[in-house]
Design a protein around this motif. Structure first.
Motif, PDB file in Angstrom:
ATOM      1  N   TRP A 262      -3.886  11.021  -0.133  1.00  0.00           N
ATOM      2  CA  TRP A 262      -4.200  10.032  -1.154  1.00  0.00           C
ATOM      3  C   TRP A 262      -3.590   8.688  -0.784  1.00  0.00           C
ATOM      4  O   TRP A 262      -2.414   8.604  -0.433  1.00  0.00           O
ATOM      5  CB  TRP A 262      -3.643  10.516  -2.488  1.00  0.00           C
ATOM      6  CG  TRP A 262      -3.900   9.638  -3.670  1.00  0.00           C
ATOM      7  CD1 TRP A 262      -5.065   9.448  -4.319  1.00  0.00           C
ATOM      8  CD2 TRP A 262      -2.919   8.856  -4.388  1.00  0.00           C
ATOM      9  NE1 TRP A 262      -4.894   8.598  -5.393  1.00  0.00           N
ATOM     10  CE2 TRP A 262      -3.589   8.226  -5.454  1.00  0.00           C
ATOM     11  CE3 TRP A 262      -1.556   8.645  -4.232  1.00  0.00           C
ATOM     12  CZ2 TRP A 262      -2.931   7.377  -6.352  1.00  0.00           C
ATOM     13  CZ3 TRP A 262      -0.899   7.800  -5.123  1.00  0.00           C
ATOM     14  CH2 TRP A 262      -1.590   7.183  -6.168  1.00  0.00           C
ATOM     15  N   THR A 263      -4.382   7.616  -0.820  1.00  0.00           N
ATOM     16  CA  THR A 263      -3.860   6.281  -0.541  1.00  0.00           C
ATOM     17  C   THR A 263      -4.180   5.346  -1.697  1.00  0.00           C
ATOM     18  O   THR A 263      -5.190   5.493  -2.388  1.00  0.00           O
ATOM     19  CB  THR A 263      -4.450   5.689   0.760  1.00  0.00           C
ATOM     20  OG1 THR A 263      -5.872   5.603   0.649  1.00  0.00           O
ATOM     21  CG2 THR A 263      -4.071   6.526   1.964  1.00  0.00           C
TER      22      THR A 263
ATOM     23  N   ARG B  90      -3.515   4.307   5.765  1.00  0.00           N
ATOM     24  CA  ARG B  90      -4.681   5.145   6.062  1.00  0.00           C
ATOM     25  C   ARG B  90      -4.493   5.912   7.366  1.00  0.00           C
ATOM     26  O   ARG B  90      -4.917   7.063   7.490  1.00  0.00           O
ATOM     27  CB  ARG B  90      -5.939   4.274   6.099  1.00  0.00           C
ATOM     28  CG  ARG B  90      -6.379   3.828   4.699  1.00  0.00           C
ATOM     29  CD  ARG B  90      -7.473   2.802   4.718  1.00  0.00           C
ATOM     30  NE  ARG B  90      -7.866   2.443   3.358  1.00  0.00           N
ATOM     31  CZ  ARG B  90      -8.327   1.243   3.008  1.00  0.00           C
ATOM     32  NH1 ARG B  90      -8.452   0.281   3.905  1.00  0.00           N
ATOM     33  NH2 ARG B  90      -8.651   0.993   1.746  1.00  0.00           N
ATOM     34  N   GLN B  91      -3.836   5.277   8.328  1.00  0.00           N
ATOM     35  CA  GLN B  91      -3.498   5.987   9.570  1.00  0.00           C
ATOM     36  C   GLN B  91      -2.549   7.146   9.275  1.00  0.00           C
ATOM     37  O   GLN B  91      -2.722   8.256   9.779  1.00  0.00           O
ATOM     38  CB  GLN B  91      -2.840   5.025  10.557  1.00  0.00           C
ATOM     39  CG  GLN B  91      -3.770   4.013  11.178  1.00  0.00           C
ATOM     40  CD  GLN B  91      -4.390   4.516  12.479  1.00  0.00           C
ATOM     41  OE1 GLN B  91      -5.451   5.136  12.468  1.00  0.00           O
ATOM     42  NE2 GLN B  91      -3.722   4.270  13.577  1.00  0.00           N
TER      43      GLN B  91
ATOM     44  N   VAL C 197       0.882   5.780   0.511  1.00  0.00           N
ATOM     45  CA  VAL C 197       0.223   7.021   0.904  1.00  0.00           C
ATOM     46  C   VAL C 197       1.027   8.188   0.378  1.00  0.00           C
ATOM     47  O   VAL C 197       2.255   8.210   0.463  1.00  0.00           O
ATOM     48  CB  VAL C 197       0.042   7.126   2.440  1.00  0.00           C
ATOM     49  CG1 VAL C 197       1.376   6.993   3.175  1.00  0.00           C
ATOM     50  CG2 VAL C 197      -0.635   8.436   2.819  1.00  0.00           C
TER      51      VAL C 197
ATOM     52  N   ALA D 171      -2.727  -1.614   4.322  1.00  0.00           N
ATOM     53  CA  ALA D 171      -3.751  -0.601   4.070  1.00  0.00           C
ATOM     54  C   ALA D 171      -4.094   0.154   5.341  1.00  0.00           C
ATOM     55  O   ALA D 171      -4.266   1.387   5.327  1.00  0.00           O
ATOM     56  CB  ALA D 171      -5.004  -1.263   3.495  1.00  0.00           C
TER      57      ALA D 171
ATOM     58  N   ALA E 282      -2.178   8.741   6.447  1.00  0.00           N
ATOM     59  CA  ALA E 282      -2.916   9.780   5.720  1.00  0.00           C
ATOM     60  C   ALA E 282      -3.747  10.621   6.678  1.00  0.00           C
ATOM     61  O   ALA E 282      -3.843  11.846   6.535  1.00  0.00           O
ATOM     62  CB  ALA E 282      -3.809   9.145   4.658  1.00  0.00           C
ATOM     63  N   SER E 283      -4.351   9.978   7.660  1.00  0.00           N
ATOM     64  CA  SER E 283      -5.210  10.676   8.611  1.00  0.00           C
ATOM     65  C   SER E 283      -4.428  11.662   9.470  1.00  0.00           C
ATOM     66  O   SER E 283      -4.893  12.764   9.752  1.00  0.00           O
ATOM     67  CB  SER E 283      -5.919   9.651   9.499  1.00  0.00           C
ATOM     68  OG  SER E 283      -6.699  10.283  10.486  1.00  0.00           O
TER      69      SER E 283
ATOM     70  N   CYS F 256      -4.262   1.205  -1.964  1.00  0.00           N
ATOM     71  CA  CYS F 256      -4.181   0.041  -1.092  1.00  0.00           C
ATOM     72  C   CYS F 256      -4.408  -1.248  -1.863  1.00  0.00           C
ATOM     73  O   CYS F 256      -5.497  -1.467  -2.416  1.00  0.00           O
ATOM     74  CB  CYS F 256      -5.198   0.158   0.040  1.00  0.00           C
ATOM     75  SG  CYS F 256      -4.971   1.619   1.071  1.00  0.00           S
TER      76      CYS F 256
ATOM     77  N   CYS G  30       0.129   3.045  14.891  1.00  0.00           N
ATOM     78  CA  CYS G  30      -0.100   2.092  13.795  1.00  0.00           C
ATOM     79  C   CYS G  30       0.164   0.664  14.258  1.00  0.00           C
ATOM     80  O   CYS G  30      -0.599  -0.265  13.927  1.00  0.00           O
ATOM     81  CB  CYS G  30       0.822   2.411  12.617  1.00  0.00           C
ATOM     82  SG  CYS G  30       0.370   3.887  11.678  1.00  0.00           S
TER      83      CYS G  30
ATOM     84  N   SER H  34       0.846  -1.196   0.000  1.00  0.00           N
ATOM     85  CA  SER H  34       0.000   0.000   0.000  1.00  0.00           C
ATOM     86  C   SER H  34       0.878   1.241   0.000  1.00  0.00           C
ATOM     87  O   SER H  34       2.065   1.175   0.330  1.00  0.00           O
ATOM     88  CB  SER H  34      -0.939   0.010   1.213  1.00  0.00           C
ATOM     89  OG  SER H  34      -1.868  -1.059   1.147  1.00  0.00           O
TER      90      SER H  34
END
Length: 246
Positions: free
Chosen positions: A28-29, A72-73, A24, A68, A75-76, A31, A94, A22
């Motif tokens: 934008w990700t 996403r972590q 980042v 993934a 990106a957040s 995955c 994470c 995955s």
């Protein structure tokens, strides 16, 4: 105004039946999927910009789920990653998140992932990794490794190993990690490569350096992917080429 240009792609290679990597880039990700061609994104230099790859551990369940979850972590929390301490804290979060997700679903027990990347700040790069995915300085004539492989010592004549000494998740019980995080002046690194070992295992860094001297942007990303495929494409290939300039 100065800008950050990121050219990225992710591909399963020729041997694996699916992609457990995955990626980042800022918000934008990408995955566990495939990009047919390199994708380029441009961001103004200023707000912290995180660029990272996560490589799900093969041979264990849920590698694509773990990778993934981690990107996403990132990106957040990406825009808040303005210090080495902040990066360490989010990587620790994470790691806890991967173990918590595995605890909730017995089918995901022992899932894990490596991660490597950089946060681009106005004056510096925060380079980080856990595992054997890499961050490489591509500013000069050759490549300079900025990340630190979490791998056992190589045997005589051995160039690569698939073993890692730490990862996010990956165990039956929770195990803390010690991320590698360092600050590099942006004036010293105007181009760097973030990639999984699906690129660096089949393609020696000297060869990658030659390709990066000859090409930029999408062409450089394509040529590196092509070199990994021509070397057998034994693993998932994910890379992001970062360039900073006017």
């Amino acid at each position: 105004m100065r800008y950050v240009t990121v050219t990225a792609l992710s591909h399963p290679g020729l041997v694996r039946d699916h992609n457990e990597d995955s990626l980042v880039v800022g918000p934008w990700t990408l995955c566990a999927t495939v990009t047919e061609n390199p994708q380029t994104l441009v961001f103004p230099l200023g707000t912290p910009l995180v660029i990272a790859v996560a490589d799900g551990i093969g041979g264990q369940p849920g590698g694509e789920v773990a990778s993934a979850l981690v990107v996403r972590q990132l990106a957040s929390f990406g825009s808040s990653l303005d210090s080495e301490e902040a990066v360490r804290d989010v990587l620790d979060a994470c790691n806890h998140a991967v173990y918590a997700a595995a605890d909730r679903d017995p089918a995901l027990t022992t899932m894990g992932t490596t991660v490597a990347g950089a946060v681009v700040l106005e004056e510096s790069l925060l380079v980080f990794n856990v595992g054997d995915s890499r961050v490489l300085d591509a500013s000069g004539d050759g490549l300079r490794r900025l990340s630190v492989d979490d791998s056992p010592p190589l045997l005589p004549g051995q160039r690569v190993t698939s073993l890692v000494t730490q990862a996010l998740g990956g165990g039956l019980r929770f195990s803390a990690v010690t991320p590698h995080v360092t600050t590099v002046p942006l004036s010293a690194v105007d181009r760097c490569l973030v990639c999984t070992d699906g690129l660096t295992d089949p393609v020696p860094e000297d060869t990658l350096g030659d390709l990066l001297r000859a090409h930029d942007g999408g062409r450089a990303a394509f040529e590196m992917w092509k070199a990994a495929i021509e070397a057998g494409g034994p693993d998932n290939i994910t890379l992001a080429l970062i360039a900073v300039g006017p």
